[in-house]
Design an enzyme around this catalytic site. Sequence first.
Site, mmCIF file in Angstrom:
data_model
loop_
_atom_site.group_PDB
_atom_site.id
_atom_site.type_symbol
_atom_site.label_atom_id
_atom_site.label_comp_id
_atom_site.label_asym_id
_atom_site.label_seq_id
_atom_site.Cartn_x
_atom_site.Cartn_y
_atom_site.Cartn_z
ATOM 1 N N GLU A 279 51.683 45.444 38.000
ATOM 2 C CA GLU A 279 51.192 47.115 38.085
ATOM 3 C C GLU A 279 49.934 46.929 38.846
ATOM 4 O O GLU A 279 48.624 46.377 38.237
ATOM 5 C CB GLU A 279 51.108 47.535 36.662
ATOM 6 C CG GLU A 279 50.907 49.289 36.683
ATOM 7 C CD GLU A 279 50.682 49.803 35.484
ATOM 8 O OE1 GLU A 279 51.495 49.557 34.415
ATOM 9 O OE2 GLU A 279 49.550 50.607 35.126
ATOM 10 N N LYS B 171 49.806 51.401 25.436
ATOM 11 C CA LYS B 171 50.567 50.709 26.483
ATOM 12 C C LYS B 171 49.294 50.158 27.319
ATOM 13 O O LYS B 171 49.669 49.110 28.133
ATOM 14 C CB LYS B 171 51.217 51.914 27.270
ATOM 15 C CG LYS B 171 52.195 51.309 28.361
ATOM 16 C CD LYS B 171 51.371 51.257 29.654
ATOM 17 C CE LYS B 171 52.425 50.690 30.653
ATOM 18 N NZ LYS B 171 51.749 50.636 32.007
ATOM 19 N N ASP C 137 55.605 34.865 24.240
ATOM 20 C CA ASP C 137 56.623 35.907 24.231
ATOM 21 C C ASP C 137 56.146 37.329 23.957
ATOM 22 O O ASP C 137 55.705 37.821 23.079
ATOM 23 C CB ASP C 137 57.575 35.800 22.945
ATOM 24 C CG ASP C 137 58.687 36.543 22.720
ATOM 25 O OD1 ASP C 137 58.766 37.549 23.307
ATOM 26 O OD2 ASP C 137 59.575 36.200 22.117
ATOM 27 N N HIS D 70 43.928 54.083 40.765
ATOM 28 C CA HIS D 70 45.253 53.866 40.825
ATOM 29 C C HIS D 70 46.053 53.843 42.233
ATOM 30 O O HIS D 70 46.765 52.920 42.389
ATOM 31 C CB HIS D 70 46.064 54.722 39.752
ATOM 32 C CG HIS D 70 47.279 53.828 39.242
ATOM 33 N ND1 HIS D 70 46.771 53.342 38.218
ATOM 34 C CD2 HIS D 70 48.537 54.118 39.573
ATOM 35 C CE1 HIS D 70 48.316 52.656 37.708
ATOM 36 N NE2 HIS D 70 49.339 53.146 38.472
#
Length: 446
Positions: free
Chosen positions: A86, A282, A298, A395
């Site tokens: 991202e 998130k 993991d 962004h």
Amino acid sequence: MHRNKILPGFSKLNKNEKIEVVANRFNKPGDIIAELTSYWHHDPDKQKLFDEFSENTISNFYFPFSIAPNFLINNKMYMVPMVIEESSVVAAASNSAKYWSPKGGFKAEVISTKKIGQVHFIWKGEVEKLHALFPILKEELIAGTQHITANMNKRGGGITDVELVEMSDEIENYYQLKATFDTKNAMGANFINSCLEEFGLILKEHFAENECYTGDEKSCHIIMAILSNYTPECLVKTEVECDIECLRKAGDIDDPEYFAWKFEKAVRIAQVDTFRAATHNKGIFNGIDAVALATGNDFRAIEACGHAYAARSGKYRGLTEVKIENGRFNYSLTIPLSMGTVGGLTSLHPLAKFSLELLGNPSAQDLMMLAASVGLANNFGAIKSLTTKGIQVGHMKMHLLNILNSMNTTDNEKALATEYFAIHKVSYHSVTRFLSDLRTEKIETT
Ligand code: MEV
């Protein structure tokens, strides 16, 4: 070929045969084969290593491997490896790290390191007997797993406790053996699961052979034996702090008092609103997952645990806390992180191994503190942008290259677009228009 037909024996095919089967689903199989094989490693031995990580491997899926420099954590400077696709996550982490370093950086501490595993079983009998005999059973469990725990014990870890949990009010005759483990620098999944499966066998034997049990009590059904990814007592806290006035230097902040007020509100909103909390968290996992991936940990386990912890009060909440007192701004993250620096992919994956070397071969506890700090850095960057100029400016700037690449731009077009969009607003529409103007020579290029 009928696409809905079951395909037998795919796993038995060799790699080239598998690629062929897949490629034949496309109009130009040759192009697909060329594309898939173009991502193979040129060194066959290295490729074999990647192939063997998983099953039915036909190619490699590339993700960027990036560096966020200037992370000062507990007075030690780190260059942090991050694996994430991202755009703007690495930039946000790096900006936050650079901002906080001169202010003392991140102060982190590991609060606890307990891992948990369960044997879920159904047993019909007098529960008092089970409780009375549990101390004996516990000794049998510890003694009967010594062949598995010996090495871990030598390293100072092992099984730290086993308890009996009665849950027959939820499901008839349902019990658990709930064990806690210290796995030192290993994530420890295989170690824990091996112990638990052995516990299952010992438990069955315990009921069958102890003469205190009679009739139905002599047998039990082991439903499953597996670690829990919820490790609320494998906990780490990290925080940053500065004078409110200093926040002026965090970028795009004219009024630090007002910024701190808005920031506090944004964090409070994530505490009370689940829709916002999920997005807030998130943003934390953007950083944590990227470090987890880079170091061969993991990330699914880490996320599952973090989200379960965020809901521990019965309501899903944001994981960070802000305190504004006496002119000081304090921002912290407390999160369970079960991570390892030995075993698993950590030494097998060449870049995971490199990442750990770059971090100075940290202990699992060091890595917990580091990953949590990167998570807090990313979240700080996100909340700062959201409460000031908005998220899209940065962004979309970072996303510009992705848009350009999706439009098959030449290097020259890319350079011109980058120059143009340094001072113009990036959107899919504006980039398309710019390119079309450029290609129809409506924009002069000298
Ligand atoms: C995007 O990947 C993450 C953010 O949405 C996090 C947040 O909203 O706090 C920017």
